[in-house]
Scaffold this motif. Structure first.
Motif, PDB file in Angstrom:
ATOM      1  N   MET A 268       0.810  -1.225   0.000  1.00 51.35           N
ATOM      2  CA  MET A 268       0.000   0.000   0.000  1.00 51.35           C
ATOM      3  C   MET A 268       0.841   1.273   0.000  1.00 51.35           C
ATOM      4  SD  MET A 268      -3.404  -0.363   0.003  1.00 51.35           S
ATOM      5  CE  MET A 268      -4.355   0.632   1.134  1.00 51.35           C
TER       6      MET A 268
ATOM      7  N   ASN B 272      -2.598  -0.868   8.673  1.00 53.05           N
ATOM      8  CA  ASN B 272      -2.150   0.402   9.263  1.00 53.05           C
ATOM      9  C   ASN B 272      -1.213   0.222  10.459  1.00 53.05           C
ATOM     10  OD1 ASN B 272      -3.840   1.722   7.383  1.00 53.05           O
ATOM     11  ND2 ASN B 272      -5.585   1.501   8.762  1.00 53.05           N
ATOM     12  N   THR B 273      -0.241  -0.684  10.320  1.00 52.44           N
ATOM     13  CA  THR B 273       0.753  -0.822  11.399  1.00 52.44           C
ATOM     14  C   THR B 273       1.847   0.230  11.231  1.00 52.44           C
ATOM     15  OG1 THR B 273       2.154  -2.371  10.196  1.00 52.44           O
ATOM     16  CG2 THR B 273       0.393  -3.334  11.520  1.00 52.44           C
ATOM     17  N   TYR B 274       1.991   0.725  10.012  1.00 56.30           N
ATOM     18  CA  TYR B 274       2.955   1.776   9.646  1.00 56.30           C
ATOM     19  C   TYR B 274       4.418   1.345   9.764  1.00 56.30           C
ATOM     20  CZ  TYR B 274      -1.435   4.259  10.445  1.00 56.30           C
ATOM     21  OH  TYR B 274      -2.751   4.628  10.448  1.00 56.30           O
TER      22      TYR B 274
ATOM     23  N   ALA C  56       8.072   3.438   8.758  1.00 55.89           N
ATOM     24  CA  ALA C  56       9.264   3.422   9.612  1.00 55.89           C
ATOM     25  C   ALA C  56      10.485   2.917   8.852  1.00 55.89           C
ATOM     26  CB  ALA C  56       9.008   2.557  10.840  1.00 55.89           C
TER      27      ALA C  56
ATOM     28  N   ARG D 288       2.842   7.896   5.545  1.00 57.74           N
ATOM     29  CA  ARG D 288       1.599   7.116   5.490  1.00 57.74           C
ATOM     30  C   ARG D 288       0.443   7.922   4.911  1.00 57.74           C
ATOM     31  NH1 ARG D 288       0.286   7.468  11.961  1.00 57.74           N
ATOM     32  NH2 ARG D 288       2.491   7.320  12.172  1.00 57.74           N
ATOM     33  N   SER D 289       0.592   9.238   4.885  1.00 56.76           N
ATOM     34  CA  SER D 289      -0.467  10.085   4.316  1.00 56.76           C
ATOM     35  C   SER D 289      -0.710   9.736   2.848  1.00 56.76           C
ATOM     36  CB  SER D 289      -0.115  11.568   4.455  1.00 56.76           C
ATOM     37  OG  SER D 289       1.157  11.807   3.918  1.00 56.76           O
TER      38      SER D 289
ATOM     39  N   ILE E  21      -0.902   6.698   1.743  1.00 56.68           N
ATOM     40  CA  ILE E  21      -1.885   5.600   1.774  1.00 56.68           C
ATOM     41  C   ILE E  21      -3.282   6.190   1.969  1.00 56.68           C
ATOM     42  CG2 ILE E  21      -2.639   3.506   2.987  1.00 56.68           C
ATOM     43  CD1 ILE E  21       0.282   3.029   3.774  1.00 56.68           C
ATOM     44  N   ALA E  22      -3.375   7.166   2.884  1.00 54.98           N
ATOM     45  CA  ALA E  22      -4.681   7.807   3.137  1.00 54.98           C
ATOM     46  C   ALA E  22      -5.180   8.487   1.868  1.00 54.98           C
ATOM     47  CB  ALA E  22      -4.551   8.817   4.274  1.00 54.98           C
TER      48      ALA E  22
ATOM     49  N   MET F  25      -4.483   7.667  -1.198  1.00 55.81           N
ATOM     50  CA  MET F  25      -4.940   6.631  -2.130  1.00 55.81           C
ATOM     51  C   MET F  25      -6.326   6.122  -1.724  1.00 55.81           C
ATOM     52  SD  MET F  25      -3.156   3.145  -3.428  1.00 55.81           S
ATOM     53  CE  MET F  25      -2.935   2.384  -1.835  1.00 55.81           C
ATOM     54  N   ASN F  26      -6.535   5.935  -0.421  1.00 57.18           N
ATOM     55  CA  ASN F  26      -7.855   5.500   0.059  1.00 57.18           C
ATOM     56  C   ASN F  26      -8.942   6.498  -0.334  1.00 57.18           C
ATOM     57  OD1 ASN F  26      -6.673   3.263   1.208  1.00 57.18           O
ATOM     58  ND2 ASN F  26      -6.630   4.090   3.283  1.00 57.18           N
ATOM     59  N   ARG F  27      -8.619   7.789  -0.197  1.00 58.56           N
ATOM     60  CA  ARG F  27      -9.569   8.849  -0.585  1.00 58.56           C
ATOM     61  C   ARG F  27      -9.852   8.790  -2.076  1.00 58.56           C
ATOM     62  NH1 ARG F  27      -6.544  12.410   2.724  1.00 58.56           N
ATOM     63  NH2 ARG F  27      -5.481  13.375   0.973  1.00 58.56           N
TER      64      ARG F  27
ATOM     65  N   MET G 295     -12.527  -0.856   4.095  1.00 57.21           N
ATOM     66  CA  MET G 295     -13.515   0.183   4.395  1.00 57.21           C
ATOM     67  C   MET G 295     -14.772  -0.424   5.003  1.00 57.21           C
ATOM     68  SD  MET G 295     -13.155   3.026   1.437  1.00 57.21           S
ATOM     69  CE  MET G 295     -11.712   4.081   1.375  1.00 57.21           C
TER      70      MET G 295
ATOM     71  N   HIS H 214       2.719   1.061  14.940  1.00 57.71           N
ATOM     72  CA  HIS H 214       1.746   1.779  15.765  1.00 57.71           C
ATOM     73  C   HIS H 214       1.340   0.894  16.938  1.00 57.71           C
ATOM     74  CE1 HIS H 214      -2.134   3.838  16.671  1.00 57.71           C
ATOM     75  NE2 HIS H 214      -1.364   4.870  16.444  1.00 57.71           N
TER      76      HIS H 214
ATOM     77  N   SER I  84      -0.980  -2.298  16.987  1.00 60.36           N
ATOM     78  CA  SER I  84      -1.529  -2.559  15.654  1.00 60.36           C
ATOM     79  C   SER I  84      -1.248  -3.990  15.183  1.00 60.36           C
ATOM     80  CB  SER I  84      -0.964  -1.566  14.650  1.00 60.36           C
ATOM     81  OG  SER I  84       0.440  -1.705  14.564  1.00 60.36           O
TER      82      SER I  84
ATOM     83  N   HIS J 276      -5.927   1.392  18.610  1.00 58.70           N
ATOM     84  CA  HIS J 276      -5.477   1.371  17.210  1.00 58.70           C
ATOM     85  C   HIS J 276      -6.657   1.541  16.258  1.00 58.70           C
ATOM     86  CE1 HIS J 276      -3.234   0.599  13.631  1.00 58.70           C
ATOM     87  NE2 HIS J 276      -4.030  -0.388  13.297  1.00 58.70           N
TER      88      HIS J 276
ATOM     89  N   GLN K 290      -7.566   6.608   9.056  1.00 57.76           N
ATOM     90  CA  GLN K 290      -6.611   6.413   7.955  1.00 57.76           C
ATOM     91  C   GLN K 290      -7.278   5.691   6.780  1.00 57.76           C
ATOM     92  OE1 GLN K 290      -3.469   7.268   7.390  1.00 57.76           O
ATOM     93  NE2 GLN K 290      -2.561   5.740   6.055  1.00 57.76           N
ATOM     94  N   THR K 291      -8.076   4.671   7.081  1.00 56.47           N
ATOM     95  CA  THR K 291      -8.727   3.890   6.030  1.00 56.47           C
ATOM     96  C   THR K 291      -9.686   4.757   5.210  1.00 56.47           C
ATOM     97  OG1 THR K 291      -8.490   1.892   7.324  1.00 56.47           O
ATOM     98  CG2 THR K 291     -10.157   1.831   5.610  1.00 56.47           C
TER      99      THR K 291
ATOM    100  N   GLY L 236      -9.235   7.766   4.658  1.00 60.65           N
ATOM    101  CA  GLY L 236      -8.440   8.833   4.047  1.00 60.65           C
ATOM    102  C   GLY L 236      -8.328  10.076   4.898  1.00 60.65           C
TER     103      GLY L 236
ATOM    104  N   ASN M 168      -6.336  11.828   6.983  1.00 62.88           N
ATOM    105  CA  ASN M 168      -4.977  11.976   7.493  1.00 62.88           C
ATOM    106  C   ASN M 168      -4.490  13.349   7.068  1.00 62.88           C
ATOM    107  OD1 ASN M 168      -2.070  11.989   7.537  1.00 62.88           O
ATOM    108  ND2 ASN M 168      -2.122   9.763   7.752  1.00 62.88           N
TER     109      ASN M 168
END
Lengths: 249, 288
Positions: free
Chosen positions: A175, A216-218, A222, A230-231, A233-234, A236-238, B13, B100, B103, B241, B248-249, B251, B253
């Protein structure tokens, strides 16, 4: 420095692999990690043994070819660097270093530590580009883009496709890679016309290739040597949600 | 290599959306539970249970809730199996990557919550469905009108000898009601077993479960309370978490509000499970 290396050896994609232990001696702390492996390989060739295969190219941290899973972390213990930019001064004399290839179903092992990352190319082929007709070179200032947005797009575009995000993710999810590739174009006006089609096609390909689902372990963020956020990924989700709900594509 | 042929983001989602529904339900449940701690002999709590058990909108909501729980569990299992399949050969060295908080363990904390739900359903929901026997309550007013109806039938000679004897026995039993069977306000019969419902209210009287008495009995058992508290620690970790992940899922963020989401997640994940945990703590240690 004297070190013990536990390295994954595997003759080809179908054969069974195993860990083999090697000793390397008198390694300078200023040596890069790949140079240390070069020294090991020279010794192995001298003993008429097969050298350890590993991917590398530019050795400047920009090509994305190198990628080793070192002591439980992709690209080793240093933050924000590729394996070729990791130096032995980050280790201690007498350390035991375990080196493994990237582990993911879509990244099959070719030999030893070399994996086939063409899955990433296949995702890019699905839409990670802007279709342009040939013609005259457009004027550089014809489409105004805010500086902040251009910087963000540049940050996303700094992904070198090394696969550390997949290697570090507990789900072998791609992702962050796909998010960066979608974002670099979604942030720019040139990418807008194909945005809805792009995100759906790239996500579908990513899924079809067998990458895992993001939880979403991120860990990807890291471990990314280019510190992709990670933004992406967000975003892309949007983009995906908008494409599915608002677009005709 | 996918178990369910929806896009990975669609599945995520769906998981997040049903998770959000469950998230909204938690403070509602907590609010009802906290009524136990009012020193009114359980009047508020029994009224809330009566409303939840009889209101038609709540009944529809209950069905949606059950479907939501099953969907959340189902999608989570599908995603997890797909994720395991994505890495058939695991690393020798355990990952040292920063992740996280909690998570990595969502499926396990979720599993603990799932086991708790099974226990919770057996103890409470199955009593409501009349699969498991519990304790029951009945409003004196309802018992009285039920009794009056039968008495009228007896006067008009509609009842047989046997039924008449039962009615007389019920009258005698009600007049010699032992201690602890009336609530503080004196409006309801409480703490009744199934046999006692028949004895005091009549053979075919439909009594409601007395969740107040059952709760108190369960939480007086220190092992039950300990399991309950551990499950809510798992819930706290799961929520910590889950709320960040949910944003985040979808969007959400952005540097402008990421801190707000993080702090809300921490606050919610502490306050809500703590609200639930207060009840066994109060019953076990403070003698409520």
């Amino acid at each position: 420095m004297n070190l013990t290396l536990k390295i994954w050896r595997q003759d080809n994609a179908k054969s069974k692999g195993r860990f083999q232990t090697y000793k390397v001696t008198e390694i300078s702390p200023e040596t890069s990690f790949l140079e240390m492996l070069d020294i090991l390989n020279e010794g192995l060739v001298d003993k008429v043994e097969h050298p350890v295969c590993f991917d590398n190219d530019c050795r400047e941290g920009i090509c994305g070819m190198c990628g080793l899973y070192i002591n439980g972390r992709p690209h080793g213990c240093d933050d924000g660097v590729t394996t070729c930019q990791l130096h032995m001064r980050k280790f201690k004399d007498g350390d035991v270093i375990t080196i493994e290839p990237w582990r993911a179903r879509p990244f099959p092992i070719i030999r030893d530590l070399v994996v086939d990352r063409s899955a990433f190319d296949k995702i890019i082929q699905e839409g990670g580009y802007v279709s342009v007709t040939t013609g005259g070179v457009p004027d550089g200032n014809a489409i105004p883009i805010p500086k902040k947005q251009a910087d963000q797009a540049m940050d996303s575009a700094s992904c070198i496709g090394c696969g550390a995000c997949v290697a570090s993710c507990k789900n072998a999810s791609a992702m962050l890679f796909v998010g960066a590739k979608v974002s670099q174009l979604a942030l720019l006006p040139q990418g807008k016309p194909e945005a809805a089609l792009r995100v759906q096609a790239m996500v579908a390909k990513m899924d079809a290739l067998g990458f895992g689902n993001c939880t979403n372990t991120y860990a990807c963020e890291a471990e990314c040597p280019k510190e992709i956020k990670r933004s992406n990924i967000a975003r892309m989700n949007r983009e995906f949600l908008c494409a599915k709900t608002c677009s005709e594509e | 290599m996918k178990l369910v042929q929806f896009a990975s983001i669609t599945k995520k989602m769906a998981l997040a959306a049903v998770g959000l529904f469950l998230l909204v339900f938690l403070p509602v449940h907590m609010g009802i539970n906290l009524c136990i701690l009012r020193e009114d002999g359980g009047e508020w709590y029994r009224n809330a249970c009566h409303f939840m058990g009889t209101n038609y909108i709540v009944k529809i909501f209950e069905m949606v809730l059950m479907a939501t729980i099953l969907l959340h569990i189902g999608v989570a299992i599908v995603l997890t199996i797909e994720n395991w399949m994505a890495r058939p050969v695991r690393y020798k060295v355990v990952s040292k990557s920063k992740t996280h908080f909690m998570s990595r363990y969502m499926i396990w904390t979720g599993g603990i919550i799932g086991c708790f739900l099974i226990l919770h359903f057996i103890n409470f929901y199955f009593v409501k469905l009349d699969i498991v026997e519990g304790k029951y309550t009945a409003e004196i007013e309802e018992v009285d009108s039920f009794f009056q109806q039968k008495a009228k039938k007896m006067q008009s000679g509609e009842l047989g000898e046997k039924e008449q004897a039962v009615l007389v026995a019920q009258y005698q039993a009600l007049s010699q009601l032992p201690e602890g069977k009336l609530d503080k306000s004196g409006k309801s019969l409480v703490n009744l077993s199934k046999e006692e419902v028949k004895k005091y209210c009549g053979e075919d009287f439909e009594a409601e479960p007395d969740f107040y008495t059952m709760c108190k009995e369960f939480f007086k058992n220190k092992y039950y309370s300990l399991i309950y508290l551990l499950c809510f620690v798992a819930l706290a970790f799961h929520l910590m978490h889950a709320i960040n992940s949910l944003a985040q899922t979808f969007g959400l963020n952005h540097s402008k509000y990421n801190k707000v989401i993080e702090n809300f997640a921490i606050g919610f994940a502490i306050i809500v499970p703590l609200g639930f945990a207060l009840i066994p703590i109060a019953i076990l240690f403070l003698g409520f």
